[in-house]
Scaffold this motif. Sequence first.
Motif, PDB file in Angstrom:
ATOM      1  N   UNK A 138       0.825  -1.216   0.000  1.00 42.57           N
ATOM      2  CA  UNK A 138       0.000   0.000   0.000  1.00 42.57           C
ATOM      3  C   UNK A 138       0.857   1.263   0.000  1.00 42.57           C
ATOM      4  N   UNK A 139       1.596   1.494   1.076  1.00 41.09           N
ATOM      5  CA  UNK A 139       2.402   2.715   1.157  1.00 41.09           C
ATOM      6  C   UNK A 139       3.581   2.668   0.194  1.00 41.09           C
ATOM      7  N   UNK A 149      -8.977   1.163  -0.358  1.00 38.55           N
ATOM      8  CA  UNK A 149      -9.539   1.248   0.994  1.00 38.55           C
ATOM      9  C   UNK A 149      -8.504   0.931   2.081  1.00 38.55           C
ATOM     10  N   UNK A 150      -7.720  -0.123   1.904  1.00 40.84           N
ATOM     11  CA  UNK A 150      -6.705  -0.488   2.906  1.00 40.84           C
ATOM     12  C   UNK A 150      -5.592   0.549   2.943  1.00 40.84           C
ATOM     13  N   UNK A 151      -5.149   0.988   1.776  1.00 43.19           N
ATOM     14  CA  UNK A 151      -4.073   1.996   1.698  1.00 43.19           C
ATOM     15  C   UNK A 151      -4.496   3.317   2.337  1.00 43.19           C
ATOM     16  N   UNK A 152      -5.735   3.745   2.073  1.00 44.70           N
ATOM     17  CA  UNK A 152      -6.226   5.004   2.633  1.00 44.70           C
ATOM     18  C   UNK A 152      -6.200   4.971   4.150  1.00 44.70           C
ATOM     19  N   UNK A 153      -6.638   3.851   4.718  1.00 38.05           N
ATOM     20  CA  UNK A 153      -6.647   3.727   6.176  1.00 38.05           C
ATOM     21  C   UNK A 153      -5.261   3.649   6.774  1.00 38.05           C
ATOM     22  N   UNK A 154      -4.364   2.909   6.129  1.00 40.23           N
ATOM     23  CA  UNK A 154      -3.010   2.770   6.660  1.00 40.23           C
ATOM     24  C   UNK A 154      -2.258   4.097   6.567  1.00 40.23           C
ATOM     25  N   UNK A 155      -2.494   4.827   5.487  1.00 35.19           N
ATOM     26  CA  UNK A 155      -1.860   6.143   5.362  1.00 35.19           C
ATOM     27  C   UNK A 155      -2.361   7.077   6.452  1.00 35.19           C
ATOM     28  N   UNK A 156      -3.650   7.023   6.762  1.00 39.55           N
ATOM     29  CA  UNK A 156      -4.210   7.876   7.822  1.00 39.55           C
ATOM     30  C   UNK A 156      -3.585   7.526   9.172  1.00 39.55           C
ATOM     31  N   UNK A 157      -3.478   6.234   9.481  1.00 41.14           N
ATOM     32  CA  UNK A 157      -2.856   5.823  10.738  1.00 41.14           C
ATOM     33  C   UNK A 157      -1.402   6.297  10.813  1.00 41.14           C
ATOM     34  N   UNK A 158      -0.710   6.216   9.699  1.00 41.42           N
ATOM     35  CA  UNK A 158       0.685   6.653   9.639  1.00 41.42           C
ATOM     36  C   UNK A 158       0.792   8.152   9.889  1.00 41.42           C
ATOM     37  N   UNK A 159      -0.105   8.926   9.287  1.00 37.76           N
ATOM     38  CA  UNK A 159      -0.122  10.372   9.478  1.00 37.76           C
ATOM     39  C   UNK A 159      -0.418  10.737  10.925  1.00 37.76           C
ATOM     40  N   UNK A 160      -1.154   9.884  11.624  1.00 33.81           N
ATOM     41  CA  UNK A 160      -1.479  10.136  13.035  1.00 33.81           C
ATOM     42  C   UNK A 160      -0.331   9.749  13.969  1.00 33.81           C
ATOM     43  N   UNK A 161       0.700   9.114  13.435  1.00 32.74           N
ATOM     44  CA  UNK A 161       1.873   8.785  14.235  1.00 32.74           C
ATOM     45  C   UNK A 161       2.068   7.307  14.505  1.00 32.74           C
TER      46      UNK A 161
END
Length: 323
Positions: free
Chosen positions: A93-94, A188-200
């Motif tokens: 994903x990332x 869908x999976x990439x969008x969520x993982x990127x969001x979690x990554x952006x949150x730290x």
Amino acid sequence: MPKPKQSVNRLAHNLVKRLCDHADEFGVLVKKMPSGATLIDTGIESQGGYGAGQIITEICLGGLGKAKIISKRYGDLELPSIFVYTDSPVISTLGSQFAGWQIKSGKYVAMGSGPARALSLKPKELYKKIDYKDTSDVAVLVLETSAEPPEEAVAKIGEECNVDSENLFLVLVPTSSVAGSVQISGRIVETGLHKLTELGFDPKLVTHAFGYAPLAPVHPELAQAMGRTNDAIIYCGTAYYTVSCDDDEELKRLLEKAPASASNSYGKPFMEIFKEAEYDFYKIDPGLFAPAVFVVNNSKTGKTFRAGKIDVEVFKKSIKLQA
């Protein structure tokens, strides 16, 4: 983190060969440019379709994930949907699928995603974070575009990836097409993982992932199609992650901020939000771009957390569903 035995570009190239070898079956057009690069049109002059969108999703995932078209009920609405899973979530994903490479040449602009990013390292900060770089003499890039790229853009892509033109494969997919709708919901999976990554959250702690989202009905206008495809994930998408971390409390705290509903912009179709922002993406809260629902299982503690909600009524407004 263990690296895949094969590069994402080489794995994806196997899928590209299948797409080209069965072009009629997938409804796509294959063209050789004067430079030797291969263009695969999946919805500009060609018809494309669900099958093309499914294999494009797997190409974007660098051959390290699987996608399947399914039927799924959201409230009282039954819609075709895409189900995606991967056992190499970070790299697929990332490291591959994320649309992190803007291609610009004169008036031509397109968003690039897929395995070629792991050769050009776009963006470098993200590849440092996930500790991954591909090595390959073949490059595969998916371009979200409604037009063929000019030769100058193609030459620049090959140069950035350090591959010969004849080993460069560009998959062209417009947002306002069936294949475009499929491959965007397939993020869908990439969008969520990127969001979690952006949150730290450290993405390298994620070991497995799956997700599903509806396929937005096609709209001929790019802006409307973009709005619908965003809303499919924002209001109806679900992402599930298996992680291995020590701190359940920190995981729970981050998860509360992860769903799209945590954004102040949440609650109306994306096109309305975009209009209110005077059609300026930079005025929109980036926290909005996330799945509707997150489910995270911590394999170290056995605990499972859920955050977010499905809002099918907003999605109905987005697609202008007629009663």
